[in-house]
Design a protein around this motif. Structure first.
Motif, mmCIF file in Angstrom:
data_model
loop_
_atom_site.group_PDB
_atom_site.id
_atom_site.type_symbol
_atom_site.label_atom_id
_atom_site.label_comp_id
_atom_site.label_asym_id
_atom_site.label_seq_id
_atom_site.Cartn_x
_atom_site.Cartn_y
_atom_site.Cartn_z
ATOM 1 N N GLU A 216 -14.382 110.237 48.094
ATOM 2 C CA GLU A 216 -15.652 110.829 48.526
ATOM 3 C C GLU A 216 -15.992 110.414 49.944
ATOM 4 O O GLU A 216 -16.444 111.225 50.765
ATOM 5 N N SER A 217 -15.759 109.151 50.269
ATOM 6 C CA SER A 217 -16.072 108.658 51.609
ATOM 7 C C SER A 217 -15.181 109.305 52.659
ATOM 8 O O SER A 217 -15.649 109.696 53.737
ATOM 9 N N ALA A 218 -13.884 109.425 52.360
ATOM 10 C CA ALA A 218 -12.967 110.061 53.307
ATOM 11 C C ALA A 218 -13.362 111.509 53.561
ATOM 12 O O ALA A 218 -13.327 111.993 54.708
ATOM 13 N N VAL A 219 -13.755 112.194 52.518
ATOM 14 C CA VAL A 219 -14.156 113.597 52.659
ATOM 15 C C VAL A 219 -15.435 113.705 53.486
ATOM 16 O O VAL A 219 -15.546 114.562 54.367
ATOM 17 N N ARG A 220 -16.378 112.817 53.236
ATOM 18 C CA ARG A 220 -17.634 112.892 53.968
ATOM 19 C C ARG A 220 -17.454 112.562 55.445
ATOM 20 O O ARG A 220 -18.106 113.151 56.318
ATOM 21 N N VAL A 221 -16.542 111.639 55.749
ATOM 22 C CA VAL A 221 -16.241 111.378 57.167
ATOM 23 C C VAL A 221 -15.577 112.604 57.781
ATOM 24 O O VAL A 221 -15.877 112.983 58.922
ATOM 25 N N GLY A 222 -14.673 113.252 57.047
ATOM 26 C CA GLY A 222 -14.051 114.472 57.548
ATOM 27 C C GLY A 222 -15.069 115.558 57.833
ATOM 28 O O GLY A 222 -14.988 116.257 58.862
ATOM 29 N N GLU A 223 -16.043 115.690 56.963
ATOM 30 C CA GLU A 223 -17.087 116.696 57.182
ATOM 31 C C GLU A 223 -17.967 116.328 58.377
ATOM 32 O O GLU A 223 -18.415 117.212 59.132
ATOM 33 N N LEU A 224 -18.204 115.020 58.562
ATOM 34 C CA LEU A 224 -18.945 114.577 59.740
ATOM 35 C C LEU A 224 -18.187 114.920 61.011
ATOM 36 O O LEU A 224 -18.783 115.412 61.992
ATOM 37 N N LYS A 227 -18.603 118.518 61.968
ATOM 38 C CA LYS A 227 -19.867 118.806 62.647
ATOM 39 C C LYS A 227 -19.818 118.368 64.098
ATOM 40 O O LYS A 227 -20.414 118.996 64.980
ATOM 41 N N GLN A 228 -19.091 117.274 64.353
ATOM 42 C CA GLN A 228 -18.962 116.778 65.720
ATOM 43 C C GLN A 228 -18.012 117.624 66.554
ATOM 44 O O GLN A 228 -18.055 117.569 67.786
ATOM 45 N N HIS A 229 -17.148 118.391 65.885
ATOM 46 C CA HIS A 229 -16.179 119.253 66.566
ATOM 47 C C HIS A 229 -16.290 120.669 65.983
ATOM 48 O O HIS A 229 -15.446 121.102 65.208
ATOM 49 N N PRO A 230 -17.350 121.400 66.358
ATOM 50 C CA PRO A 230 -17.589 122.716 65.747
ATOM 51 C C PRO A 230 -16.470 123.720 65.980
ATOM 52 O O PRO A 230 -16.367 124.709 65.257
ATOM 53 N N GLY A 231 -15.606 123.467 66.932
ATOM 54 C CA GLY A 231 -14.480 124.367 67.172
ATOM 55 C C GLY A 231 -13.208 123.954 66.450
ATOM 56 O O GLY A 231 -12.114 124.414 66.809
ATOM 57 N N TYR A 232 -13.324 123.108 65.430
ATOM 58 C CA TYR A 232 -12.133 122.602 64.751
ATOM 59 C C TYR A 232 -11.315 123.742 64.162
ATOM 60 O O TYR A 232 -11.849 124.787 63.780
ATOM 61 N N THR A 233 -10.003 123.530 64.086
ATOM 62 C CA THR A 233 -9.084 124.572 63.594
ATOM 63 C C THR A 233 -8.735 124.410 62.124
ATOM 64 O O THR A 233 -8.221 125.333 61.495
ATOM 65 N N GLY A 234 -8.962 123.223 61.584
ATOM 66 C CA GLY A 234 -8.536 122.928 60.216
ATOM 67 C C GLY A 234 -7.252 122.126 60.166
ATOM 68 O O GLY A 234 -6.865 121.630 59.099
ATOM 69 N N GLU A 235 -6.568 121.997 61.291
ATOM 70 C CA GLU A 235 -5.315 121.251 61.340
ATOM 71 C C GLU A 235 -5.497 119.817 61.822
ATOM 72 O O GLU A 235 -4.572 119.015 61.749
ATOM 73 N N GLU A 236 -6.684 119.501 62.317
ATOM 74 C CA GLU A 236 -6.929 118.150 62.816
ATOM 75 C C GLU A 236 -6.797 117.131 61.678
ATOM 76 O O GLU A 236 -7.078 117.435 60.511
ATOM 77 N N PRO A 237 -6.385 115.893 61.996
ATOM 78 C CA PRO A 237 -6.200 114.881 60.944
ATOM 79 C C PRO A 237 -7.435 114.646 60.082
ATOM 80 O O PRO A 237 -7.308 114.320 58.895
ATOM 81 N N PHE A 238 -8.636 114.805 60.661
ATOM 82 C CA PHE A 238 -9.836 114.511 59.879
ATOM 83 C C PHE A 238 -10.082 115.516 58.757
ATOM 84 O O PHE A 238 -10.969 115.320 57.923
ATOM 85 N N ASN A 239 -9.305 116.588 58.715
ATOM 86 C CA ASN A 239 -9.428 117.556 57.623
ATOM 87 C C ASN A 239 -8.649 117.141 56.375
ATOM 88 O O ASN A 239 -8.654 117.862 55.373
ATOM 89 N N TYR A 240 -8.026 115.975 56.426
ATOM 90 C CA TYR A 240 -7.154 115.531 55.335
ATOM 91 C C TYR A 240 -7.406 114.058 55.031
ATOM 92 O O TYR A 240 -7.902 113.311 55.877
ATOM 93 N N PHE A 241 -7.065 113.644 53.813
ATOM 94 C CA PHE A 241 -7.241 112.244 53.445
ATOM 95 C C PHE A 241 -5.947 111.687 52.853
ATOM 96 O O PHE A 241 -5.181 112.385 52.203
ATOM 97 N N LEU A 242 -5.729 110.414 53.101
ATOM 98 C CA LEU A 242 -4.513 109.718 52.696
ATOM 99 C C LEU A 242 -4.443 109.605 51.172
ATOM 100 O O LEU A 242 -5.401 109.179 50.532
#
Length: 412
Positions: A216-224, A227-242
Motif C-alpha cells: 500500500e505504501s509503495a503504491v501511494r508513493v507511486g501515485e504521489l 501527481k508530481q509528474h503530470p506528464g508521466y508515461t506509465g513507464e517510469e519506475p515509480f509506476n511499479y513496486f518491487l
C-alpha cells in the motif's frame, strides 16, 4: 492479467551479500532492532530501521530518522557496498529452509494492477504503519523491501525457472544465521525476460502473501509521484513496486498463535465451561499442536487442553470458516470481550516459528491463556482474496521470510 517488468536493480556486492541481507523491518520491536544491528554495521536493518541510529529518546518517526535512511543508502552506494546493474533484469530467488525450497521471480509489479484488483489482498492495513513506510520510501526514493506475492502455479513458469537455475548466471549463494539458504540467478537475456513477461501475462491474479503495508505504501508513493509528474508515461519506475512472485504450491504458512492478558473476570473453571458451549474441550498430557482444521490448543497455567469445534459452528464461508475466525467469533469476542483484535491491547500474536513452548513461556510470565492454531492454507487465502474479503488480523505467518536489502528498486 498480471504485469511484471524488469528493473535496474541496486544490490549488495556479492562478497558481502550475506552481511547485508536482513529480515523485514516489521518483525522487530525497537528494542529487538537495536540488538539486531549491534555488531552488524552492514545489516540492511540499519537503513530499514533508521531509528536504530539514534538514542531511544529520539522519536522513531522524526524527520531526521527518515533522512538518516536516505543518507545511509546513498553512502553505501557511493562506498561500493551496493552496486547498480547496467541494464534492466529479472531475478530468480530461491530460499531453502530445513530442506524445503521455494523459488520466486524478482520483478516489478504494476501499481495499477494493485488498484484494479489484479494484485489481490487479504488483510486491511493500518494508517500509522502505512505513513511510516510511505515516508521511508519517499525519503530513500527507493523500495527496499520486496512484496511477497503468490500465484497459482503454472507449468510454463516452472519450466522457465528451472531453465534459468540450470543454465543461468548465479550471483548469490549464502546462508543466513537462521539457517535459511539464499540463491539468486540474474536474468539479463532480453528474450528470456520477455518469456517471463509473456508467461505472467497469462496469470489472471497475484496475491499478497506478506507485505500489505509495504504494498500500500509503495503504491501511494507511486501515485504521489504521478501527481508530481503530470506528464508521466506509465513507464517510469515509480509506476511499479518491487515484488517476489512465488507459486502457491511451494509456500508454507505457519500458524499465527494467540495469547491473552486476562480471562475477562472469569475463573478458569468458568472460562472452560463457556468454551465448552461451542468446542469439545478435553485435557491434554502434552502441548497441543493442532493436527487438522477445526482444532485449537488452549494453554492455561500448567495445563494444556484440546478444543475441537463442534459441527454447528463450522462454515463454508471463506472468512467465517477460518479457524482464526471461529476462535474470534465464538470465544475471544463473546467470552473474553476482545471485539477488535487489531486494536485490543489484551491480545498478542505469536508467529508459529516460535513454537508452542513460547506460548507456555508467555503464560508463565503473566499472560492468562494461550491458543495454538492450525495454519491457514494457501487455498483459503486464495478463496478469501478472490471473494474480495478480508481475513482477521494475523491469520497467516509465512516462513521463510524474504530478506530486505538484496534487491532495491529506485524510483527515479
Amino acid at each position: 492479467m498480471a504485469i511484471i517488468k524488469p528493473f535496474i536493480c541496486v544490490r549488495p556486492e556479492e562478497q558481502i551479500a550475506d552481511q547485508v541481507a536482513a529480515l523485514p523491518y516489521d518483525v522487530y520491536d525497537r528494542k529487538e532492532a537495536y540488538a539486531a544491528v549491534a555488531g552488524s554495521p552492514l545489516s540492511f536493518l540499519n537503513i530499514d530501521r533508521p531509528d536504530t541510529q539514534f538514542p531511544p529518546d529520539v522519536d522513531m518517526y522524526a524527520d531526521c530518522v527518515y533522512e538518516k535512511a536516505r543518507e545511509l543508502l546513498e553512502r553505501w552506494i557511493e562506498e561500493g557496498i551496493f552496486v547498480t546493474e547496467k541494464k534492466k533484469c529479472l531475478y530468480v530467488y530461491q530460499l531453502v529452509m530445513k530442506g524445503r525450497s521455494q523459488t520466486g521471480i524478482v520483478a516489478c509489479s504494476s501499481i495499477d494492477d494493485y488498484r484494479n484488483g489484479v494484485v489481490r489482498r487479504h488483510e486491511n492495513t493500518r494508517e500509522d504503519k502505512q505513513i511510516d513506510r510511505i515516508r521511508h520510501v519517499d525519503a530513500c526514493d527507493a523500495q527496499t523491501g520486496p512484496i511477497f506475492l503468490a500465484y497459482r502455479a503454472r507449468d510454463e513458469i516452472n519450466w522457465l525457472v528451472e531453465l534459468v537455475m540450470k543454465n543461468g548466471d548465479r550471483i548469490y549463494h549464502f546462508t543466513t544465521d537462521d539457517g535459511v539458504g539464499h540463491r539468486v540467478w540474474r536474468i539479463d537475456d532480453e528474450k528470456m525476460i520477455q518469456n517471463f513477461v509473456d508467461a505472467f501475462s497469462r496469470v489472471p491474479y497475484t496475491y499478497i502473501a506478506d507485505g500489505h503495508h509495504r504494498a500500500e505504501s509503495a503504491v501511494r508513493v507511486g501515485e504521489l509521484r504521478r501527481k508530481q509528474h503530470p506528464g508521466y508515461t506509465g513507464e517510469e519506475p515509480f509506476n511499479y513496486f518491487l515484488s517476489v512472485l512465488f507459486p502457491g504450491d511451494q509456500l508454507m504458512i505457519m500458524p499465527y498463535n494467540r495469547v491473552v492478558q486476562d480471562l475477562n473476570g472469569l475463573t478458569e473453571e468458568a472460562f472452560l465451561a463457556a468454551a465448552s458451549e461451542h468446542f469439545r474441550v478435553s485435557p491434554a498430557a502434552d502441548p497441543v499442536k493442532p493436527e487438522r482444521k477445526g482444532v485449537v490448543g488452549l494453554y492455561l497455567p500448567g495445563r494444556w487442553y484440546r478444543m475441537e469445534a463442534k459441527e454447528e459452528i463450522l462454515s463454508d464461508d471463506p472468512v467465517a470458516g477460518l479457524d482464526v475466525s471461529i476462535l474470534q467469533d465464538r470465544l475471544l469476542g463473546p467470552v473474553l470481550g476482545i471485539q477488535d483484535p487489531k486494536t485490543d491491547r489484551r491480545i498478542r500474536f505469536v508467529g508459529g516459528i516460535r513454537g508452542v513452548h513460547e506460548l507456555e513461556r508467555r503464560v508463565g510470565q503473566g499472560m492468562a491463556a494461550a491458543f495454538s492454531m492450525y495454519p491457514t492454507s494457501m487455498e483459503e487465502l486464495f478463496r478469501v482474496s478472490d471473494a474480495g474479503l478480508l481475513m482477521p488480523p494475523k491469520s497467516t505467518w509465512f516462513e521463510p521470510k524474504l530478506r530486505s536489502g538484496i534487491f532495491i528498486h529506485r524510483l527515479s
